[in-house]
Design a protein around this motif. Structure first.
Motif, PDB file in Angstrom:
ATOM      1  N   ALA A 182       0.802  -1.224   0.000  1.00  0.00           N
ATOM      2  CA  ALA A 182       0.000   0.000   0.000  1.00  0.00           C
ATOM      3  C   ALA A 182       0.838   1.279   0.000  1.00  0.00           C
ATOM      4  O   ALA A 182       0.499   2.228  -0.716  1.00  0.00           O
ATOM      5  CB  ALA A 182      -0.956  -0.017   1.193  1.00  0.00           C
ATOM      6  N   PRO A 183       1.938   1.380   0.763  1.00  0.00           N
ATOM      7  CA  PRO A 183       2.721   2.620   0.732  1.00  0.00           C
ATOM      8  C   PRO A 183       3.288   2.932  -0.655  1.00  0.00           C
ATOM      9  O   PRO A 183       3.336   4.097  -1.057  1.00  0.00           O
ATOM     10  CB  PRO A 183       3.836   2.356   1.749  1.00  0.00           C
ATOM     11  CG  PRO A 183       3.241   1.373   2.707  1.00  0.00           C
ATOM     12  CD  PRO A 183       2.402   0.474   1.844  1.00  0.00           C
ATOM     13  N   VAL A 184       3.728   1.910  -1.390  1.00  0.00           N
ATOM     14  CA  VAL A 184       4.248   2.136  -2.741  1.00  0.00           C
ATOM     15  C   VAL A 184       3.137   2.647  -3.649  1.00  0.00           C
ATOM     16  O   VAL A 184       3.329   3.588  -4.436  1.00  0.00           O
ATOM     17  CB  VAL A 184       4.861   0.853  -3.312  1.00  0.00           C
ATOM     18  CG1 VAL A 184       5.282   1.047  -4.771  1.00  0.00           C
ATOM     19  CG2 VAL A 184       6.062   0.416  -2.478  1.00  0.00           C
ATOM     20  N   LEU A 185       1.960   2.054  -3.526  1.00  0.00           N
ATOM     21  CA  LEU A 185       0.824   2.480  -4.344  1.00  0.00           C
ATOM     22  C   LEU A 185       0.413   3.910  -3.990  1.00  0.00           C
ATOM     23  O   LEU A 185       0.071   4.702  -4.874  1.00  0.00           O
ATOM     24  CB  LEU A 185      -0.347   1.524  -4.140  1.00  0.00           C
ATOM     25  CG  LEU A 185      -0.094   0.059  -4.525  1.00  0.00           C
ATOM     26  CD1 LEU A 185      -1.309  -0.791  -4.173  1.00  0.00           C
ATOM     27  CD2 LEU A 185       0.234  -0.077  -6.004  1.00  0.00           C
ATOM     28  N   ALA A 186       0.453   4.237  -2.707  1.00  0.00           N
ATOM     29  CA  ALA A 186       0.093   5.593  -2.279  1.00  0.00           C
ATOM     30  C   ALA A 186       1.080   6.613  -2.825  1.00  0.00           C
ATOM     31  O   ALA A 186       0.690   7.682  -3.321  1.00  0.00           O
ATOM     32  CB  ALA A 186       0.054   5.659  -0.755  1.00  0.00           C
ATOM     33  N   GLN A 187       2.371   6.308  -2.748  1.00  0.00           N
ATOM     34  CA  GLN A 187       3.376   7.234  -3.262  1.00  0.00           C
ATOM     35  C   GLN A 187       3.232   7.400  -4.770  1.00  0.00           C
ATOM     36  O   GLN A 187       3.339   8.510  -5.299  1.00  0.00           O
ATOM     37  CB  GLN A 187       4.776   6.723  -2.932  1.00  0.00           C
ATOM     38  CG  GLN A 187       5.878   7.679  -3.359  1.00  0.00           C
ATOM     39  CD  GLN A 187       7.257   7.174  -2.987  1.00  0.00           C
ATOM     40  OE1 GLN A 187       7.401   6.307  -2.118  1.00  0.00           O
ATOM     41  NE2 GLN A 187       8.279   7.697  -3.639  1.00  0.00           N
ATOM     42  N   ALA A 188       2.962   6.298  -5.472  1.00  0.00           N
ATOM     43  CA  ALA A 188       2.778   6.373  -6.926  1.00  0.00           C
ATOM     44  C   ALA A 188       1.584   7.252  -7.267  1.00  0.00           C
ATOM     45  O   ALA A 188       1.643   8.077  -8.196  1.00  0.00           O
ATOM     46  CB  ALA A 188       2.584   4.971  -7.497  1.00  0.00           C
ATOM     47  N   ALA A 189       0.499   7.093  -6.520  1.00  0.00           N
ATOM     48  CA  ALA A 189      -0.701   7.902  -6.785  1.00  0.00           C
ATOM     49  C   ALA A 189      -0.436   9.377  -6.518  1.00  0.00           C
ATOM     50  O   ALA A 189      -0.887  10.248  -7.276  1.00  0.00           O
ATOM     51  CB  ALA A 189      -1.858   7.405  -5.919  1.00  0.00           C
ATOM     52  N   LEU A 190       0.310   9.674  -5.456  1.00  0.00           N
ATOM     53  CA  LEU A 190       0.625  11.076  -5.159  1.00  0.00           C
ATOM     54  C   LEU A 190       1.509  11.673  -6.246  1.00  0.00           C
ATOM     55  O   LEU A 190       1.264  12.805  -6.710  1.00  0.00           O
ATOM     56  CB  LEU A 190       1.316  11.176  -3.804  1.00  0.00           C
ATOM     57  CG  LEU A 190       1.745  12.585  -3.377  1.00  0.00           C
ATOM     58  CD1 LEU A 190       0.551  13.528  -3.316  1.00  0.00           C
ATOM     59  CD2 LEU A 190       2.470  12.543  -2.037  1.00  0.00           C
ATOM     60  N   LEU A 191       2.521  10.925  -6.665  1.00  0.00           N
ATOM     61  CA  LEU A 191       3.400  11.414  -7.724  1.00  0.00           C
ATOM     62  C   LEU A 191       2.623  11.651  -9.016  1.00  0.00           C
ATOM     63  O   LEU A 191       2.848  12.653  -9.715  1.00  0.00           O
ATOM     64  CB  LEU A 191       4.531  10.413  -7.967  1.00  0.00           C
ATOM     65  CG  LEU A 191       5.593  10.316  -6.865  1.00  0.00           C
ATOM     66  CD1 LEU A 191       6.518   9.139  -7.133  1.00  0.00           C
ATOM     67  CD2 LEU A 191       6.378  11.612  -6.759  1.00  0.00           C
ATOM     68  N   SER A 192       1.721  10.757  -9.322  1.00  0.00           N
ATOM     69  CA  SER A 192       0.921  10.901 -10.540  1.00  0.00           C
ATOM     70  C   SER A 192       0.077  12.168 -10.479  1.00  0.00           C
ATOM     71  O   SER A 192      -0.005  12.937 -11.443  1.00  0.00           O
ATOM     72  CB  SER A 192       0.034   9.668 -10.724  1.00  0.00           C
ATOM     73  OG  SER A 192      -0.754   9.778 -11.885  1.00  0.00           O
ATOM     74  N   ALA A 193      -0.556  12.405  -9.324  1.00  0.00           N
ATOM     75  CA  ALA A 193      -1.391  13.596  -9.175  1.00  0.00           C
ATOM     76  C   ALA A 193      -0.552  14.870  -9.229  1.00  0.00           C
ATOM     77  O   ALA A 193      -0.931  15.866  -9.868  1.00  0.00           O
ATOM     78  CB  ALA A 193      -2.161  13.526  -7.857  1.00  0.00           C
ATOM     79  N   LEU A 194       0.596  14.838  -8.586  1.00  0.00           N
ATOM     80  CA  LEU A 194       1.439  16.044  -8.552  1.00  0.00           C
ATOM     81  C   LEU A 194       1.983  16.404  -9.935  1.00  0.00           C
ATOM     82  O   LEU A 194       2.059  17.581 -10.290  1.00  0.00           O
ATOM     83  CB  LEU A 194       2.607  15.818  -7.576  1.00  0.00           C
ATOM     84  CG  LEU A 194       2.225  15.769  -6.095  1.00  0.00           C
ATOM     85  CD1 LEU A 194       3.419  15.377  -5.254  1.00  0.00           C
ATOM     86  CD2 LEU A 194       1.667  17.116  -5.628  1.00  0.00           C
ATOM     87  N   THR A 195       2.371  15.404 -10.702  1.00  0.00           N
ATOM     88  CA  THR A 195       2.907  15.701 -12.032  1.00  0.00           C
ATOM     89  C   THR A 195       1.820  16.162 -12.993  1.00  0.00           C
ATOM     90  O   THR A 195       2.119  16.827 -13.995  1.00  0.00           O
ATOM     91  CB  THR A 195       3.615  14.467 -12.623  1.00  0.00           C
ATOM     92  OG1 THR A 195       2.738  13.330 -12.591  1.00  0.00           O
ATOM     93  CG2 THR A 195       4.871  14.141 -11.847  1.00  0.00           C
ATOM     94  N   ARG A 196       0.574  15.827 -12.684  1.00  0.00           N
ATOM     95  CA  ARG A 196      -0.513  16.365 -13.498  1.00  0.00           C
ATOM     96  C   ARG A 196      -0.837  17.799 -13.080  1.00  0.00           C
ATOM     97  O   ARG A 196      -1.241  18.613 -13.900  1.00  0.00           O
ATOM     98  CB  ARG A 196      -1.753  15.466 -13.394  1.00  0.00           C
ATOM     99  CG  ARG A 196      -1.550  14.093 -14.022  1.00  0.00           C
ATOM    100  CD  ARG A 196      -2.869  13.400 -14.311  1.00  0.00           C
ATOM    101  NE  ARG A 196      -3.640  13.120 -13.118  1.00  0.00           N
ATOM    102  CZ  ARG A 196      -3.478  12.025 -12.367  1.00  0.00           C
ATOM    103  NH1 ARG A 196      -2.554  11.129 -12.694  1.00  0.00           N
ATOM    104  NH2 ARG A 196      -4.231  11.816 -11.298  1.00  0.00           N
ATOM    105  N   LEU A 197      -0.654  18.085 -11.791  1.00  0.00           N
ATOM    106  CA  LEU A 197      -0.854  19.455 -11.322  1.00  0.00           C
ATOM    107  C   LEU A 197       0.262  20.375 -11.804  1.00  0.00           C
ATOM    108  O   LEU A 197       0.026  21.546 -12.144  1.00  0.00           O
ATOM    109  CB  LEU A 197      -0.907  19.476  -9.791  1.00  0.00           C
ATOM    110  CG  LEU A 197      -2.218  19.041  -9.133  1.00  0.00           C
ATOM    111  CD1 LEU A 197      -2.011  18.887  -7.639  1.00  0.00           C
ATOM    112  CD2 LEU A 197      -3.318  20.063  -9.413  1.00  0.00           C
ATOM    113  N   VAL A 198       1.490  19.849 -11.812  1.00  0.00           N
ATOM    114  CA  VAL A 198       2.654  20.649 -12.208  1.00  0.00           C
ATOM    115  C   VAL A 198       3.392  19.879 -13.310  1.00  0.00           C
ATOM    116  O   VAL A 198       4.373  19.181 -13.043  1.00  0.00           O
ATOM    117  CB  VAL A 198       3.594  20.917 -11.018  1.00  0.00           C
ATOM    118  CG1 VAL A 198       4.728  21.853 -11.438  1.00  0.00           C
ATOM    119  CG2 VAL A 198       2.832  21.476  -9.839  1.00  0.00           C
ATOM    120  N   PRO A 199       2.932  19.972 -14.535  1.00  0.00           N
ATOM    121  CA  PRO A 199       3.591  19.256 -15.626  1.00  0.00           C
ATOM    122  C   PRO A 199       5.066  19.637 -15.727  1.00  0.00           C
ATOM    123  O   PRO A 199       5.441  20.791 -15.567  1.00  0.00           O
ATOM    124  CB  PRO A 199       2.819  19.715 -16.874  1.00  0.00           C
ATOM    125  CG  PRO A 199       1.477  20.130 -16.348  1.00  0.00           C
ATOM    126  CD  PRO A 199       1.742  20.721 -15.006  1.00  0.00           C
ATOM    127  N   GLY A 200       5.887  18.627 -15.945  1.00  0.00           N
ATOM    128  CA  GLY A 200       7.317  18.883 -16.064  1.00  0.00           C
ATOM    129  C   GLY A 200       8.067  18.819 -14.756  1.00  0.00           C
ATOM    130  O   GLY A 200       9.297  18.959 -14.750  1.00  0.00           O
TER     131      GLY A 200
END
Length: 215
Positions: A160-178
């Motif tokens: 679960a922690p790996v999945l949570a970190q992946a989901a956060l990274l995915s959301a953040l890179t969509r909020l701040v492309p690049g």
């Protein structure tokens, strides 16, 4: 074995079973005797119908048992090969980590099993770095995670922690492309401190993102 021989063998088995009850042999021996008696009865019934010598090749029960044993042997061999591949890949991930080049590679199919093997003997420091590597790749859809089916399968193969970190990274890179990995390094630290809160934050950010950027 002819029908007569089968009957004779059955009679001998019945006598042995009677003696067994008289002398109260061990439970294991009792189970073996009962199995022998039941098998003798079955073969006797079979030969009463065929009236011919007994041939295991013509015995459907025996052939089914042999087929089941062969299938089990194939499954064991496949399991051993999979375990060997996971162990070899775990050694490779460890070597890449030690050389500082892990981040230059992408996960491939089966690496989740290698991760599980790695956690058996690697240090906590290595495990954390490998988990972060998985999270970055999963969040960015890198390596075999470009396949939606692989990303779906990862939900049952990664903690679960790996999945949570992946989901956060995915959301953040969509909020701040690049946004680069160096800028988002805090995601790993947050996950290590409070993985459940990170999962909640990722879900919240995903919910407030524009619909077209949620995929």
């Amino acid at each position: 074995m002819t029908h007569g021989e089968a009957v004779q063998a059955l009679a001998g088995a019945e006598i042995d079973a009677h003696l067994e009850r008289r002398h109260e042999e061990t439970a294991d021996d009792g189970g073996r005797r009962a199995a022998e008696l039941a098998e003798g009865e079955r073969i006797g019934r079979l030969l009463a119908v065929t009236r011919g010598p007994y041939d295991p090749d013509d015995d459907a029960v025996v052939q089914e048992e042999l087929a089941a044993e062969a299938a089990a042997a194939v499954a064991r061999d496949a399991e051993q090969r999979d375990a060997a591949r996971a162990s070899d890949r775990a050694d490779q991930l460890q070597a890449w980590h030690d050389r500082g080049v892990l981040e230059e590679t992408d996960p491939r199919e089966g690496d989740e099993a290698a991760r599980a093997e790695l956690t058996r003997w690697a240090s906590l420091y290595v495990q954390q770095d490998v988990d972060a590597w998985f999270a970055v790749a999963l969040g960015a859809h890198r390596g075999h995670y470009v396949d939606p089916a692989a990303r779906e399968a990862a939900t049952a193969l990664l903690p679960a922690p790996v999945l949570a970190q992946a989901a956060l990274l995915s959301a953040l890179t969509r909020l701040v492309p690049g946004a680069g990995a160096a800028e988002l390094g805090f995601a790993a630290r947050l996950t290590a401190a409070a993985p459940e809160a990170v999962a909640d934050l990722a879900a919240f950010l995903t919910r407030v993102l524009p619909a077209e950027s949620r995929g």
